[in-house]
Design a protein around this motif. Structure first.
Motif, PDB file in Angstrom:
ATOM      1  N   GLU A   1       0.825  -1.199   0.000  1.00  0.00           N
ATOM      2  CA  GLU A   1       0.000   0.000   0.000  1.00  0.00           C
ATOM      3  C   GLU A   1       0.867   1.260   0.000  1.00  0.00           C
ATOM      4  N   SER A   2       1.956   1.237   0.767  1.00  0.00           N
ATOM      5  CA  SER A   2       2.876   2.383   0.786  1.00  0.00           C
ATOM      6  C   SER A   2       3.527   2.586  -0.574  1.00  0.00           C
ATOM      7  N   ILE A   3       3.895   1.492  -1.240  1.00  0.00           N
ATOM      8  CA  ILE A   3       4.485   1.585  -2.577  1.00  0.00           C
ATOM      9  C   ILE A   3       3.498   2.221  -3.547  1.00  0.00           C
ATOM     10  N   ARG A   4       2.232   1.792  -3.469  1.00  0.00           N
ATOM     11  CA  ARG A   4       1.207   2.342  -4.354  1.00  0.00           C
ATOM     12  C   ARG A   4       1.048   3.849  -4.125  1.00  0.00           C
ATOM     13  N   GLN A   5       1.042   4.264  -2.857  1.00  0.00           N
ATOM     14  CA  GLN A   5       0.885   5.683  -2.552  1.00  0.00           C
ATOM     15  C   GLN A   5       2.097   6.483  -3.024  1.00  0.00           C
ATOM     16  N   ALA A   6       3.308   5.949  -2.781  1.00  0.00           N
ATOM     17  CA  ALA A   6       4.524   6.666  -3.170  1.00  0.00           C
ATOM     18  C   ALA A   6       4.619   6.793  -4.685  1.00  0.00           C
ATOM     19  N   ALA A   7       4.199   5.757  -5.405  1.00  0.00           N
ATOM     20  CA  ALA A   7       4.285   5.778  -6.867  1.00  0.00           C
ATOM     21  C   ALA A   7       3.406   6.868  -7.465  1.00  0.00           C
TER      22      ALA A   7
ATOM     23  N   GLY B   1      15.273  -5.744   1.060  1.00  0.00           N
ATOM     24  CA  GLY B   1      14.704  -5.562  -0.268  1.00  0.00           C
ATOM     25  C   GLY B   1      14.466  -4.126  -0.659  1.00  0.00           C
ATOM     26  N   LYS B   2      15.323  -3.212  -0.229  1.00  0.00           N
ATOM     27  CA  LYS B   2      15.089  -1.792  -0.516  1.00  0.00           C
ATOM     28  C   LYS B   2      15.162  -1.498  -2.017  1.00  0.00           C
ATOM     29  N   GLU B   3      16.085  -2.148  -2.724  1.00  0.00           N
ATOM     30  CA  GLU B   3      16.175  -1.895  -4.164  1.00  0.00           C
ATOM     31  C   GLU B   3      14.941  -2.437  -4.883  1.00  0.00           C
ATOM     32  N   LEU B   4      14.416  -3.580  -4.446  1.00  0.00           N
ATOM     33  CA  LEU B   4      13.191  -4.111  -5.044  1.00  0.00           C
ATOM     34  C   LEU B   4      12.022  -3.146  -4.850  1.00  0.00           C
ATOM     35  N   VAL B   5      11.950  -2.522  -3.671  1.00  0.00           N
ATOM     36  CA  VAL B   5      10.888  -1.552  -3.415  1.00  0.00           C
ATOM     37  C   VAL B   5      11.067  -0.336  -4.322  1.00  0.00           C
ATOM     38  N   ALA B   6      12.312   0.126  -4.487  1.00  0.00           N
ATOM     39  CA  ALA B   6      12.558   1.258  -5.387  1.00  0.00           C
ATOM     40  C   ALA B   6      12.114   0.921  -6.808  1.00  0.00           C
ATOM     41  N   GLN B   7      12.413  -0.282  -7.263  1.00  0.00           N
ATOM     42  CA  GLN B   7      11.994  -0.704  -8.602  1.00  0.00           C
ATOM     43  C   GLN B   7      10.471  -0.748  -8.706  1.00  0.00           C
ATOM     44  N   ALA B   8       9.803  -1.215  -7.640  1.00  0.00           N
ATOM     45  CA  ALA B   8       8.345  -1.292  -7.654  1.00  0.00           C
ATOM     46  C   ALA B   8       7.718   0.105  -7.692  1.00  0.00           C
ATOM     47  N   ILE B   9       8.301   1.059  -6.962  1.00  0.00           N
ATOM     48  CA  ILE B   9       7.798   2.434  -6.988  1.00  0.00           C
ATOM     49  C   ILE B   9       7.930   3.009  -8.394  1.00  0.00           C
ATOM     50  N   HIS B  10       9.093   2.812  -9.001  1.00  0.00           N
ATOM     51  CA  HIS B  10       9.303   3.322 -10.363  1.00  0.00           C
ATOM     52  C   HIS B  10       8.338   2.660 -11.351  1.00  0.00           C
ATOM     53  N   ALA B  11       8.175   1.334 -11.239  1.00  0.00           N
ATOM     54  CA  ALA B  11       7.312   0.602 -12.169  1.00  0.00           C
ATOM     55  C   ALA B  11       5.848   1.005 -12.028  1.00  0.00           C
ATOM     56  N   GLY B  12       5.450   1.455 -10.843  1.00  0.00           N
ATOM     57  CA  GLY B  12       4.070   1.855 -10.625  1.00  0.00           C
ATOM     58  C   GLY B  12       3.799   3.318 -10.875  1.00  0.00           C
TER      59      GLY B  12
END
Length: 512
Positions: A161-167, A182-193
């Protein structure tokens, strides 16, 4: 809400509307049918007793068909779990021959678990074949479509949910979490979203920047801006363009660059070294660190980076996800063309009970080492796979377990390993850490209390450690002739990290 006779859910809901109570939850950590790992069953918030046997409660995923555990080694006569007003859970064992384990100890009679013990996640072993994590939940599951950020825990659902909001914002993002979360994976998910998904995502490890060239690396330089600048140089901000710039290990940003980074975040402009005019940047900055930036860091820069803060949970705070991660690593192993290998339930049990100071990265490394060994023989014991230096103090009995009717002890205070400074580590300490940990870079970094990028820097600066690609072919052939396929032994002989050595030996045809 559908309920069975023991007040456990037979259908999965999406929220806890009308109830503020946490639910007692059971997540399948391991099952003979691997597809069932990650399934969950929930006791309704007001229920006081739960029967656990072959047929009940019903486990499932959102949108799936709920089923009992089913395995014949699990008795029909139920294990009764009694929840009292203080949220202690008493286990009453059945009159059957089924073995029951609680956090690694065989249960011969009843036991009472404190609320805090369940908070940490209690691993139940049933019939020597099925492992469950008993824990609290404040929400029911939602579908997780991510193929990289795996998990069924409330912590992972909140992270998504935080990733969705940040994106959906343009703000800088600061990712805070321990090493290996998994900080880099989260960064990739934010960018992808985000709307920038079709633009570049440039990742920079700030720990690898030198004081002298950091500004040129980040912001670029014109020809002749400094000694050796024979041509113009693009910086990382220019590379990112209107995409995203991921600054990992932001706590290791060289001091000379911190004010320049603050300026670009405040004004959206920067000036390459030697340039006559400013350049406008459209890059969105995502930063990450496992350090406490409260002292010794540019506080104005920190405030700018904190546009949107996401805390990544450590693995010990989402124990119910460990089985799902282990299954994922096994599938990765087999999908890569490796021979199938079976890990015993006793090993999975120990892996699920460990607190993992190196989090998901360390878990992945240990599972892969176990699979490598299990191809040609029995899997190593947990104590062999996890170096003793990483072991937490072990209590003499199950944490939080009490005699029936007993009183809960005070929660133990967790000790957090202090992050070591690179200047405090000499060459002997680096060499000893690698030798003690099979020349595995990640394990040695954990032993020294440094990040993985910092460990690579220490290795590069060490006069006696060579990169595998720099070792003459004749010397490699001699080492393989002496050690055979034992890459760790070869690494010890050649004084080079084992992971890179394995890849290099395969590349030059010396290892199948």
């Amino acid at each position: 809400m559908d309920q069975d006779a023991e007040h456990t859910l037979t259908s999965l809901l999406s929220s806890l509307t009308g109830s503020a109570q946490r639910m007692l939850t059971f997540t399948v950590l391991w099952h003979p049918e691997l597809a069932r790992v990650g399934e969950q069953a929930f006791a309704s918030p007001g229920s006081r007793q739960i029967a656990l046997n072959r047929f009940a409660p019903l486990f499932g995923r959102p949108g799936g068909t709920p089923l009992g555990l089913g395995d014949r080694r699990i008795a029909r006569d139920p294990v009764m779990l009694l929840r009292d007003a203080a949220d202690q859970v008493t286990i009453v064992t059945p009159q059957s021959r089924m073995s029951i384990g609680v956090d690694g100890e065989t249960l011969a009679g009843g036991a009472t678990l404190s609320m805090a013990a369940v908070e940490r996640g209690v691993v139940l072993a049933l019939g020597g074949c099925v492992l469950l994590c008993m824990h609290w939940s404040d929400q029911l599951p939602r579908l997780n479509s991510s193929k990289t950020l795996l998990g069924v825990s409330g912590a992972v659902l909140r992270l998504h949910e935080s990733i969705r909001q940040a994106a959906g914002t343009l703000l800088p993002v600061l990712l805070l979490g321990e090493t290996g979360t998994g900080k880099e994976l989260v960064a990739q998910a934010i960018h992808a979203g985000s709307p920038r998904r079709d633009r570049p995502l440039v990742a920079v490890n700030m720990a690898t920047l030198s004081e002298t060239l950091a500004a040129a690396d980040m912001f670029g330089a014109v020809k002749g801006a400094y000694t050796g600048a024979d041509s113009a140089r693009r910086g990382w901000f220019a590379e990112a363009g209107d995409g995203s710039l991921f600054l990992d290990e932001i706590g290791d940003t060289p001091g000379t660059v911190q004010p320049m980074l603050l300026r670009v975040l405040e004004t959206g402009t920067y000036r390459p070294l030697g340039a006559a005019a400013d350049v406008r940047s459209g890059a969105r900055v995502i930063a990450a660190t496992d350090q406490d930036l409260g002292h010794g860091y540019n506080q104005a820069l920190l405030r700018r980076l904190e546009g949107f803060v996401i805390h990544l949970p450590p693995l010990r705070a989402r124990r119910e996800d460990i089985g799902l991660l282990i299954r994922h690593f096994i599938m990765q192993w087999e999908n890569a063309g490796n021979a199938p290998a079976e890990l015993p339930t006793t090993l999975i049990d120990a892996l699920c009970r460990y607190d993992w100071p190196g989090n998901v990265r360390q878990l992945a490394m240990v599972v892969r080492r176990a699979l490598i060994a299990a191809v040609d023989g029995p899997a190593p014991a947990f104590e062999v796979l996890v170096p003793e230096v990483e072991q937490p103090p072990q209590p003499s009995n199950v944490a939080g377990r009490l005699p029936v009717g007993g009183v809960a002890p005070d929660d133990a205070v967790r000790k957090v390993t202090r992050r070591a400074k690179l200047s405090e580590l000499d060459h002997d300490a680096v060499l000893a850490a690698l030798e003690d940990n099979g020349w595995q870079v990640g394990a040695a970094a954990l032993a020294l209390g440094v990040s993985r990028p910092s460990m690579y820097k220490l290795i590069d600066d060490h006069p006696d450690i060579r990169p595998a690609v720099a070792i003459p072919l004749a010397e490699l052939q001699s080492a393989v002739g002496a050690c055979g396929d034992d890459v760790v032994l070869c690494a010890q002989m050649l004084k080079t990290p084992s992971e890179a050595l394995r890849r290099h030996l395969r590349g030059v045809g010396l290892l199948a």
